[in-house]
Design a protein around this motif. Structure first.
Motif, mmCIF file in Angstrom:
data_model
loop_
_atom_site.group_PDB
_atom_site.id
_atom_site.type_symbol
_atom_site.label_atom_id
_atom_site.label_comp_id
_atom_site.label_asym_id
_atom_site.label_seq_id
_atom_site.Cartn_x
_atom_site.Cartn_y
_atom_site.Cartn_z
ATOM 1 N N LYS A 115 6.322 -1.719 7.933
ATOM 2 C CA LYS A 115 6.211 -0.067 7.793
ATOM 3 C C LYS A 115 7.138 0.418 7.152
ATOM 4 O O LYS A 115 8.583 0.013 7.141
ATOM 5 C CB LYS A 115 6.400 0.444 9.005
ATOM 6 C CG LYS A 115 5.999 1.837 9.191
ATOM 7 C CD LYS A 115 4.604 2.106 8.592
ATOM 8 C CE LYS A 115 4.152 3.722 8.635
ATOM 9 N NZ LYS A 115 2.674 4.032 7.846
ATOM 10 N N THR A 163 2.332 -5.832 3.126
ATOM 11 C CA THR A 163 1.581 -7.008 4.126
ATOM 12 C C THR A 163 1.788 -8.427 3.702
ATOM 13 O O THR A 163 1.636 -8.566 2.378
ATOM 14 C CB THR A 163 -0.003 -6.735 4.110
ATOM 15 O OG1 THR A 163 -0.150 -5.389 4.788
ATOM 16 C CG2 THR A 163 -0.618 -7.543 5.099
ATOM 17 N N LYS A 173 -0.323 4.269 -0.185
ATOM 18 C CA LYS A 173 -1.131 5.061 0.819
ATOM 19 C C LYS A 173 -0.652 5.081 2.204
ATOM 20 O O LYS A 173 -0.448 6.037 2.859
ATOM 21 C CB LYS A 173 -2.480 4.741 0.615
ATOM 22 C CG LYS A 173 -3.337 5.828 1.394
ATOM 23 C CD LYS A 173 -4.973 5.257 1.315
ATOM 24 C CE LYS A 173 -5.673 6.393 2.393
ATOM 25 N NZ LYS A 173 -7.111 6.065 2.117
ATOM 26 N N ASP A 174 -0.538 3.675 2.690
ATOM 27 C CA ASP A 174 -0.185 3.534 3.951
ATOM 28 C C ASP A 174 1.119 3.355 4.293
ATOM 29 O O ASP A 174 1.675 3.028 5.470
ATOM 30 C CB ASP A 174 -0.952 2.150 4.513
ATOM 31 C CG ASP A 174 -2.550 2.253 4.703
ATOM 32 O OD1 ASP A 174 -3.174 3.571 4.634
ATOM 33 O OD2 ASP A 174 -3.131 1.530 4.213
ATOM 34 N N GLN A 175 1.959 3.432 3.195
ATOM 35 C CA GLN A 175 3.343 2.883 3.352
ATOM 36 C C GLN A 175 3.601 1.734 4.097
ATOM 37 O O GLN A 175 4.500 1.899 4.875
ATOM 38 C CB GLN A 175 4.053 4.237 4.043
ATOM 39 C CG GLN A 175 4.157 5.368 3.093
ATOM 40 C CD GLN A 175 5.261 5.308 1.939
ATOM 41 O OE1 GLN A 175 6.513 5.275 2.209
ATOM 42 N NE2 GLN A 175 4.658 5.178 0.677
ATOM 43 N N SER A 176 3.075 0.838 3.449
ATOM 44 C CA SER A 176 3.099 -0.544 4.116
ATOM 45 C C SER A 176 3.168 -1.660 3.187
ATOM 46 O O SER A 176 2.707 -1.430 1.990
ATOM 47 C CB SER A 176 2.262 -0.644 5.259
ATOM 48 O OG SER A 176 0.737 -0.830 4.424
ATOM 49 N N THR A 200 2.736 -6.858 8.915
ATOM 50 C CA THR A 200 2.782 -5.549 8.373
ATOM 51 C C THR A 200 3.995 -4.933 8.799
ATOM 52 O O THR A 200 4.497 -4.285 9.498
ATOM 53 C CB THR A 200 1.525 -4.604 8.749
ATOM 54 O OG1 THR A 200 0.384 -5.490 8.861
ATOM 55 C CG2 THR A 200 1.584 -3.387 7.906
ATOM 56 N N SER A 234 -10.764 -1.827 7.735
ATOM 57 C CA SER A 234 -9.513 -2.058 8.707
ATOM 58 C C SER A 234 -9.415 -3.045 9.580
ATOM 59 O O SER A 234 -8.414 -3.713 9.915
ATOM 60 C CB SER A 234 -9.084 -0.645 9.366
ATOM 61 O OG SER A 234 -10.156 -0.541 10.296
ATOM 62 N N SER A 242 0.820 -1.211 0.137
ATOM 63 C CA SER A 242 -0.101 -0.193 -0.041
ATOM 64 C C SER A 242 0.906 1.313 -0.060
ATOM 65 O O SER A 242 1.486 1.508 1.033
ATOM 66 C CB SER A 242 -0.918 0.012 1.192
ATOM 67 O OG SER A 242 -1.679 1.368 1.331
#
Length: 266
Positions: free
Chosen positions: A163, A142, A137-140, A161, A259, A135
């Motif tokens: 980061k 998974t 957007k979330d800078q992640s 997850t 979420s 992602s």
């Protein structure tokens, strides 16, 4: 005893039986014929909408419901990570938070192979996870836990997850893990992929000129309880290489995730 009459009765009885069996055969043949025609008709609809898809298994697939419980991480678990990370938190909880001593550099066009060695060598139960999604957007990034050799889609109790910090570096990760996997039912035949695609098409989830680039079978959470959960077989359809759509492979319901839980669309 009149053998002639008995013979006549037997002949009539067998004729009636033959007629009945022929009737049943015709019903089955017509039903199968209708099913083939319906399938061909739907494929024509996809063609008309310019919706394409990858090949998928033609033979029937069987699966079953599973149950599992979130693992509570112990001091024994965190001790295994000491010396490999600068900060480890989560003892006594179901979520392990690990800050890396040495951030891991990844490329802008991330490939799962970039983290495979680290996960196998440094993450608890690393062999039980596979790449899920990235992602921006979330800078992640998974990774999903697996069960029965297939992924547990977006399960908050079974994922890693990572980061992404500055300079495209992995700086930390959160981990959850499901244990006590049990089979709740015997294996049953699941919904064929084409039928699941038909459900998505009927609900308007597939736009014209869509390309289903990947079809994958896994599990999603059907029932979430405080101490356990029930998992149901689930089809995942990757559309145009980015969006993922999910269908319950037993009930045929579309699954939408947020979420922390999932909801169903009839």
């Amino acid at each position: 005893m009149d053998w002639s009459k008995i013979k006549t009765i037997f002949i009539i009885t067998f004729l009636i039986l033959d007629v009945y069996l022929l009737y049943q055969f015709m019903k089955i043949r017509d039903a199968n014929k209708y099913e083939v025609i319906s399938e061909a008709s739907f494929e024509e609809k996809l063609k008309a909408d310019e919706i394409t898809y990858k090949d998928f298994p033609k033979d029937p697939i069987k699966a079953q419901y599973l149950s599992a419980k979130p693992k509570v991480f112990t001091q024994v678990d965190t001790d295994k990570l000491k010396g490999k990370s600068e900060d480890i938190r989560g003892t006594g909880t179901t979520t392990l938070h690990v800050t890396l001593e040495k951030p891991i550099k990844i490329t802008a066009k991330f490939e799962p192979a970039e983290l495979s060695t680290f996960i196998n060598d440094n993450v608890l139960f690393g062999e039980d996870y596979q790449y899920g999604e990235k992602s921006d957007k979330d800078q992640s990034i998974t990774y999903f836990q697996t069960a029965e050799n297939v992924p547990l889609f977006k399960n908050i109790n079974g994922m890693i997850t990572f980061k992404i910090g500055d300079k495209n570096q992995i700086v930390s990760y959160d981990q959850t893990y499901l244990v006590e996997m049990e089979k709740l039912t015997a294996k049953e035949e699941i919904l064929a992929p084409l039928k699941a695609i038909e459900t998505l098409h009927q609900k308007g989830m597939l736009k014209s000129k869509s390309n289903i680039t990947k079809i994958e079978l896994g599990y999603s959470t059907l029932i979430q309880l405080a101490a356990s959960q029930v998992l149901a077989p689930t089809w995942r359809f990757e559309v145009d290489g980015k969006e993922s759509l999910f269908v319950n492979a037993f009930e045929g319901q579309i699954i939408q995730f947020n979420s922390d839980e999932k909801s169903k669309v009839e």
